[in-house]
Design a protein around this motif. Structure first.
Motif, PDB file in Angstrom:
ATOM      1  N   PHE A 154       9.080 -28.084  35.724  1.00  0.00           N
ATOM      2  CA  PHE A 154       8.729 -27.119  35.565  1.00  0.00           C
ATOM      3  C   PHE A 154       7.803 -27.136  34.044  1.00  0.00           C
ATOM      4  O   PHE A 154       9.208 -27.950  33.138  1.00  0.00           O
ATOM      5  N   ARG A 155       7.369 -27.767  33.684  1.00  0.00           N
ATOM      6  CA  ARG A 155       6.269 -28.475  32.788  1.00  0.00           C
ATOM      7  C   ARG A 155       6.063 -27.376  31.213  1.00  0.00           C
ATOM      8  O   ARG A 155       6.316 -26.351  31.547  1.00  0.00           O
ATOM      9  N   LEU A 156       6.283 -28.270  30.137  1.00  0.00           N
ATOM     10  CA  LEU A 156       6.409 -27.347  28.908  1.00  0.00           C
ATOM     11  C   LEU A 156       7.438 -25.778  28.918  1.00  0.00           C
ATOM     12  O   LEU A 156       7.219 -24.912  27.899  1.00  0.00           O
ATOM     13  N   PHE A 157       8.583 -26.381  29.362  1.00  0.00           N
ATOM     14  CA  PHE A 157       9.700 -25.569  29.377  1.00  0.00           C
ATOM     15  C   PHE A 157      11.023 -26.592  30.038  1.00  0.00           C
ATOM     16  O   PHE A 157      11.179 -27.195  30.575  1.00  0.00           O
ATOM     17  N   ALA A 158      11.667 -26.590  28.336  1.00  0.00           N
ATOM     18  CA  ALA A 158      13.430 -27.364  28.551  1.00  0.00           C
ATOM     19  C   ALA A 158      13.997 -26.624  28.309  1.00  0.00           C
ATOM     20  O   ALA A 158      14.614 -25.495  27.898  1.00  0.00           O
ATOM     21  N   PRO A 159      14.833 -26.304  29.932  1.00  0.00           N
ATOM     22  CA  PRO A 159      15.947 -25.618  30.510  1.00  0.00           C
ATOM     23  C   PRO A 159      17.191 -26.119  29.668  1.00  0.00           C
ATOM     24  O   PRO A 159      17.789 -25.327  28.730  1.00  0.00           O
ATOM     25  N   ALA A 160      17.326 -27.084  28.298  1.00  0.00           N
ATOM     26  CA  ALA A 160      18.370 -26.933  28.442  1.00  0.00           C
ATOM     27  C   ALA A 160      18.786 -26.184  26.480  1.00  0.00           C
ATOM     28  O   ALA A 160      19.913 -26.231  26.637  1.00  0.00           O
ATOM     29  N   ALA A 161      17.515 -26.300  26.476  1.00  0.00           N
ATOM     30  CA  ALA A 161      17.515 -26.349  24.524  1.00  0.00           C
ATOM     31  C   ALA A 161      17.038 -24.035  24.952  1.00  0.00           C
ATOM     32  O   ALA A 161      16.363 -23.212  24.689  1.00  0.00           O
ATOM     33  N   ALA A 162      16.957 -23.246  26.216  1.00  0.00           N
ATOM     34  CA  ALA A 162      16.773 -22.266  26.070  1.00  0.00           C
ATOM     35  C   ALA A 162      17.830 -21.439  26.389  1.00  0.00           C
ATOM     36  O   ALA A 162      19.020 -21.598  27.392  1.00  0.00           O
ATOM     37  N   ASP A 163      17.368 -20.080  26.266  1.00  0.00           N
ATOM     38  CA  ASP A 163      18.589 -18.858  26.207  1.00  0.00           C
ATOM     39  C   ASP A 163      18.876 -18.748  28.100  1.00  0.00           C
ATOM     40  O   ASP A 163      18.134 -18.451  28.582  1.00  0.00           O
ATOM     41  N   PRO A 164      19.691 -18.995  28.092  1.00  0.00           N
ATOM     42  CA  PRO A 164      20.450 -18.775  29.585  1.00  0.00           C
ATOM     43  C   PRO A 164      19.663 -17.416  29.861  1.00  0.00           C
ATOM     44  O   PRO A 164      20.307 -17.243  31.996  1.00  0.00           O
ATOM     45  N   GLN A 165      19.679 -16.328  29.453  1.00  0.00           N
ATOM     46  CA  GLN A 165      19.742 -15.513  30.347  1.00  0.00           C
ATOM     47  C   GLN A 165      18.082 -14.992  30.207  1.00  0.00           C
ATOM     48  O   GLN A 165      18.149 -13.682  30.705  1.00  0.00           O
ATOM     49  N   SER A 166      17.166 -15.712  29.507  1.00  0.00           N
ATOM     50  CA  SER A 166      15.410 -15.741  29.494  1.00  0.00           C
ATOM     51  C   SER A 166      15.275 -15.645  31.052  1.00  0.00           C
ATOM     52  O   SER A 166      16.141 -16.723  31.735  1.00  0.00           O
ATOM     53  N   LEU A 167      13.894 -15.365  31.245  1.00  0.00           N
ATOM     54  CA  LEU A 167      14.166 -15.169  32.892  1.00  0.00           C
ATOM     55  C   LEU A 167      12.705 -15.853  32.607  1.00  0.00           C
ATOM     56  O   LEU A 167      13.590 -16.687  34.389  1.00  0.00           O
ATOM     57  N   ARG A 168      12.920 -16.844  32.110  1.00  0.00           N
ATOM     58  CA  ARG A 168      12.268 -18.749  32.575  1.00  0.00           C
ATOM     59  C   ARG A 168      13.207 -19.597  32.386  1.00  0.00           C
ATOM     60  O   ARG A 168      12.498 -20.443  33.800  1.00  0.00           O
ATOM     61  N   PHE A 169      14.199 -19.456  32.320  1.00  0.00           N
ATOM     62  CA  PHE A 169      15.564 -20.212  32.687  1.00  0.00           C
ATOM     63  C   PHE A 169      15.681 -19.700  33.685  1.00  0.00           C
ATOM     64  O   PHE A 169      15.934 -20.472  34.548  1.00  0.00           O
ATOM     65  N   ARG A 170      15.938 -17.902  33.724  1.00  0.00           N
ATOM     66  CA  ARG A 170      16.682 -17.899  35.335  1.00  0.00           C
ATOM     67  C   ARG A 170      15.552 -18.720  36.224  1.00  0.00           C
ATOM     68  O   ARG A 170      15.977 -19.062  37.475  1.00  0.00           O
ATOM     69  N   VAL A 171      14.414 -18.288  36.080  1.00  0.00           N
ATOM     70  CA  VAL A 171      12.968 -18.661  37.621  1.00  0.00           C
ATOM     71  C   VAL A 171      13.229 -20.449  37.769  1.00  0.00           C
ATOM     72  O   VAL A 171      13.100 -21.053  38.614  1.00  0.00           O
ATOM     73  N   THR A 172      13.238 -20.456  36.336  1.00  0.00           N
ATOM     74  CA  THR A 172      13.336 -22.452  36.775  1.00  0.00           C
ATOM     75  C   THR A 172      14.297 -22.585  37.488  1.00  0.00           C
ATOM     76  O   THR A 172      14.807 -22.987  38.499  1.00  0.00           O
ATOM     77  N   VAL A 173      15.961 -22.600  37.515  1.00  0.00           N
ATOM     78  CA  VAL A 173      16.933 -22.590  37.862  1.00  0.00           C
ATOM     79  C   VAL A 173      16.711 -21.832  39.580  1.00  0.00           C
ATOM     80  O   VAL A 173      17.266 -22.447  39.966  1.00  0.00           O
ATOM     81  N   GLY A 174      16.681 -20.796  39.613  1.00  0.00           N
ATOM     82  CA  GLY A 174      16.898 -20.097  41.114  1.00  0.00           C
ATOM     83  C   GLY A 174      15.751 -20.735  41.374  1.00  0.00           C
ATOM     84  O   GLY A 174      15.962 -21.370  42.636  1.00  0.00           O
ATOM     85  N   SER A 175      14.456 -20.827  40.935  1.00  0.00           N
ATOM     86  CA  SER A 175      13.676 -21.912  42.015  1.00  0.00           C
ATOM     87  C   SER A 175      13.731 -23.183  42.278  1.00  0.00           C
ATOM     88  O   SER A 175      13.704 -23.593  43.701  1.00  0.00           O
ATOM     89  N   ALA A 176      14.394 -23.628  41.259  1.00  0.00           N
ATOM     90  CA  ALA A 176      15.267 -25.225  42.021  1.00  0.00           C
ATOM     91  C   ALA A 176      16.349 -25.032  43.324  1.00  0.00           C
ATOM     92  O   ALA A 176      16.070 -25.571  44.207  1.00  0.00           O
ATOM     93  N   TYR A 177      16.337 -24.139  43.299  1.00  0.00           N
ATOM     94  CA  TYR A 177      18.204 -23.685  44.193  1.00  0.00           C
ATOM     95  C   TYR A 177      17.525 -23.191  45.016  1.00  0.00           C
ATOM     96  O   TYR A 177      17.910 -23.780  46.212  1.00  0.00           O
ATOM     97  N   THR A 178      16.259 -22.473  45.532  1.00  0.00           N
ATOM     98  CA  THR A 178      16.240 -21.915  46.486  1.00  0.00           C
ATOM     99  C   THR A 178      15.448 -23.123  46.948  1.00  0.00           C
ATOM    100  O   THR A 178      15.701 -23.644  49.058  1.00  0.00           O
TER     101      THR A 178
END
Lengths: 244, 208
Positions: A165-189
């Protein structure tokens, strides 16, 4: 860009071109959207109107460039639809199967990721076709000794760490933010969908993807907790593959 | 004993029902098959909320794993307990809704009195009986309270107030002694007593 990525990118230069154009267009669209939502009465006329026209023109030019690149390149990944049911074997995706072209798998991965992101609440994420292909190729290079849960874990981590997922850096993101949750959730799904065994019940691939998404949504807090603590989610995948 | 409504179980890749019932895909399809079977036999029509059904399954599977015993004799009792827990979760999540029923349906018959509850009970009893048939070669059906409308009056009233009471009613429906206090906690001694009774009934059934 690191050396390994350069090496992979050489195999798919057209994907890199497409990714760049799509990234450019994505940035333009987001800016245009921001501008459209801004209170233009704060800008003196005719500056507000001129700026709006320019933004729309740039958007339309970038759209045209992307369409042209698609027609020239031929639409690198056929990623708009679910793969055929026969694409996945009885035990899910087999990277070593001779008839499994990495591009076909990358297209399936792209579909699974974008579909899951929408289900999880974000329909404006930018996905890289190049990195989808890289993730699939890495599976092929490491799959000989891997169990389904090991490969699923590797795929999910790769998608996140290599920033599909471009233009988004999970390592620097707030784990509670929607984009972080969507990124991790989509990868695992998508990873769960890839390595779930087939042949149980008669549902379609879409039903299966729906089920994977429901399971990951239900376990997302636990997944994020394990990842935040630098733990491995391989054991968790073992449990989840059993209940899909 | 009363025959249970028919159900057609989905493909399982030769996995035993005991295992495959813990698969979301299998659960969704088996439950839909139960709903369709009852619809075609009775003229009742239901709407299934798949999202609610998924939530029911995911809650149930966690509860199932949390109390799973290791002793072989307790495992037999756990079959009934986990089917009863599933019933409790189905009533709690209520994933189906009746959309059409025959005119002049006789509500003194449990099926028409509480169609949704009837589907949930039938499904859980069918899964339980399939596991017992496969694992222990025991053929089980419903006990007389399953057809008794007064039991269903009490069942619906209590379960709507507290879905965990469904566990005790499920035990009644399968011919076991119900445990009304702390029903969501698996009691090995209670389960063993009921297992002995079930095995005795099965033995009697064979010799009759």
């Amino acid at each position: 860009m690191d050396k390994s990525r350069q090496a992979h990118a050489r195999h798919a230069p057209e994907l890199l071109v497409r990714d760049a154009l799509r990234g450019f267009r994505y940035a333009v669209r987001r800016s245009t959207h921001l501008f459209a939502n801004a209170d233009q009465s704060t800008l003196p006329q005719p500056i507000g109107e001129i700026t709006s026209r320019i933004a729309k023109k740039i958007d339309s030019v970038s759209q045209e460039a992307e369409y042209m690149s698609s027609s020239v390149i031929g639409g690198p990944l056929k990623k708009a639809a679910l793969p055929d049911k026969a694409f996945f074997g009885q035990d899910g995706y087999d990277p070593n199967a001779a008839d499994r072209a990495p591009r076909e798998a990358a297209a399936a991965l792209y579909f699974g990721l974008s579909w899951s992101a929408r289900q999880l609440g974000c329909d404006d994420m930018l996905l890289s076709e190049t990195i989808c292909l890289e993730c699939v190729e890495r599976l092929g290079n490491n799959a000989l000794q891997g169990s389904a849960s090991e490969m699923a874990d590797m795929l999910a981590c790769d998608i996140i760490d290599r920033r599909a997922f471009r233009l988004f850096a999970p390592a620097a993101a707030d784990p509670q933010s929607l984009r972080f949750r969507v990124t991790v959730g989509s990868a695992y799904t998508a990873a769960l969908w890839f390595f779930a065994p087939r042949g149980i019940a008669a549902g379609s691939e879409e039903d299966l993807l729906d089920n994977c998404c429901a399971i990951i949504r239900d376990h997302l807090d636990r997944i994020i907790q394990i990842r935040t603590g630098s733990g491995s989610t391989e054991r968790l995948f073992e449990e989840l593959i059993d209940i899909v | 004993m009363t025959r249970l409504p028919q159900i057609k179980f989905p493909h399982s890749r030769d996995r035993p029902v005991r295992k495959v019932a813990r698969s979301l895909r299998w659960f969704l399809e088996a439950f839909s098959s139960q709903v369709n079977g009852i619809s075609s036999e009775t003229g009742l029509h239901f709407d299934i909320d798949k999202q609610k059904l998924r939530t029911v399954f995911l809650t149930w599977v966690k509860l199932f794993e949390a109390q799973k015993p290791s002793e072989p004799k307790q495992k037999i009792g756990y079959i009934t307990f986990s089917a009863a827990m599933m019933l409790s979760e189905l009533i709690d999540g209520n994933p189906i809704r009746i959309i059409r029923k025959p005119e002049n349906a006789n509500t003194d018959i449990p099926l028409y009195y509480w169609p949704e509850g009837y589907v949930y009970v039938a499904f859980c009893m069918n899964v339980r009986s399939a596991v017992l048939a496969q694992d222990l070669n025991i053929d089980v059906d419903a006990a007389p309270p399953f057809d008794d409308i007064r039991t269903w009056w009490s069942f619906r009233e209590n379960a709507r107030e507290d879905s965990s009471t469904a566990i005790g009613f499920f035990e009644l429906f399968v011919g076991d002694d119900p445990k009304w206090s702390g029903p969501k906690l698996f009691s090995p001694s209670h389960a063993e007593t009921n297992t002995d009774r079930m095995l005795e009934r099965a033995q009697k059934h064979l010799t009759d």
